[in-house]
Design an enzyme around this catalytic site. Structure first.
Site, PDB file in Angstrom:
ATOM      1  CG  HIS A   1      -5.447  -3.050   0.706  1.00 45.72           C
ATOM      2  ND1 HIS A   1      -4.988  -2.594  -0.515  1.00 45.72           N
ATOM      3  CD2 HIS A   1      -4.845  -2.249   1.636  1.00 45.72           C
ATOM      4  CE1 HIS A   1      -4.170  -1.566  -0.328  1.00 45.72           C
ATOM      5  NE2 HIS A   1      -4.061  -1.350   0.966  1.00 45.72           N
TER       6      HIS A   1
ATOM      7  CB  SER B   1      -0.982  -0.055   1.176  1.00 42.10           C
ATOM      8  OG  SER B   1      -2.057   0.834   0.982  1.00 42.10           O
TER       9      SER B   1
ATOM     10  CG  ASP C   1      -6.181  -4.473  -3.455  1.00 41.44           C
ATOM     11  OD1 ASP C   1      -6.386  -3.600  -2.601  1.00 41.44           O
ATOM     12  OD2 ASP C   1      -5.052  -4.950  -3.709  1.00 41.44           O
TER      13      ASP C   1
END
Length: 310
Positions: free
Chosen positions: A278, A111, A251
């Site tokens: 995610h 991320s 995601d």
């Protein structure tokens, strides 16, 4: 056969501050070590702890808590302007030097960690051997627009509740928190209940949200901090190492979000995990680790001392 991990923890002095780190495996094994950069900004290493599994392949794995988070120095009184991409790039370089691996390493950034990893890789550091952006944005405006699209697909009333409290600035209202959790359960981590290490990270963010609020915002999808206009699009072509893009079918880092990695980086491949959102490293842990190890073995297969001799 059970793999017995060799683990050591320590602190790297970073100016007047301390960066906590953990090494799983042997840095002197001759195999390229993997540095794992957690997300947020403002999360901790806990929720990406699973990547320690990679060490069983002979690639040592380094986790660390970024400044302001977890076991590293907390600075809750710092002005939001203190928290910059440049600061965290300096901290990463400092850690590489401290561990004496700056001439041979790979990076996995999850991320926000992939955003920071992108900024690092764009500079073409001489020792970087491979880059793995996992579930990572390439443009925060695209990230937010995709999050808004996903929000509208949630059960009836959730998006409207989020909008109401965002307009009022009532981010701690139980109704807003409950609606946010619906998004998280669909698009951040679909394992129910959340694994302990994931819950631990979110609890630590709640306890000290300094960095998260300064750079991102109150939630994953309401980005009003200093990163709101950030993008790497148009610069990713400078990344000159083998790259593995990871994302999940559900995601918040949608295919549109990760597409610039695939369009701009010359040596790139994409692993899409069908049963993940995610956090494929949690949601499909074994498959995700296998994919990472296979990639590292392929692109870092030649011992570094042989490359140097050549």
């Amino acid at each position: 056969m059970e793999f017995i991990e060799k683990i050591r923890e320590g602190y790297a002095a970073f100016g007047a501050y301390q960066t906590w780190y953990r090494v799983t495996g042997d840095l002197s094994s001759g195999r390229t070590p993997l540095v794992v950069i957690h997300g947020g900004p403002g999360c901790t290493h806990d929720y990406v702890d699973a990547f320690k599994d990679v060490a069983a392949s002979g690639h040592a794995v380094i986790h660390y808590d970024q400044l302001g988070n977890g076991r590293s120095t907390h600075l809750p009184d710092k002005d939001p302007s203190f928290w910059t991409v440049g600061l965290f790039l300096e901290e990463l370089n400092n850690l590489l030097d401290h561990l004496q691996i700056s001439d041979n390493y790979a990076i996995l950034g999850q991320s926000w960690g992939g955003m920071l990893g992108s900024e690092h890789a764009i500079l073409q550091p001489k020792g970087l051997r491979a880059f793995i952006p996992a579930n990572s944005p390439t443009c925060m405006r695209t990230w937010v627009s995709e999050a808004n699209r996903l929000r509208k697909l949630l059960p009836e009333g959730v998006h409207e509740t989020l909008l109401k409290h965002e307009a009022a600035g009532t981010y701690q209202d139980p109704e807003y928190l409950a609606a946010s959790r619906v998004f998280y359960d669909h698009h951040v981590c679909r394992v129910n209940p959340w694994p302990e290490e994931v819950a631990r990270t979110f609890a630590q963010v709640d306890a000290d949200p300094t960095v998260y609020h300064a750079m991102s915002g109150p939630t994953e999808f309401h980005v009003i901090g200093s990163l709101k206009d950030w993008k790497s699009i148009g610069r990713l072509s400078a990344i000159n190492v083998p790259t593995l893009v990871i994302s999940g079918r559900h995601d918040e880092a949608t295919p549109l979000v990760v597409k610039p990695f695939l369009d701009e980086i010359a040596d790139v491949r994409w692993a899409l995990f069908e049963d993940s959102s995610h956090m494929p490293h949690v949601e499909e842990r074994q498959a995700c680790m296998g994919t990472v190890v296979k990639f590292l073995d392929e692109v870092c297969s030649v011992p570094h001392n042989v490359l140097k001799a050549g």
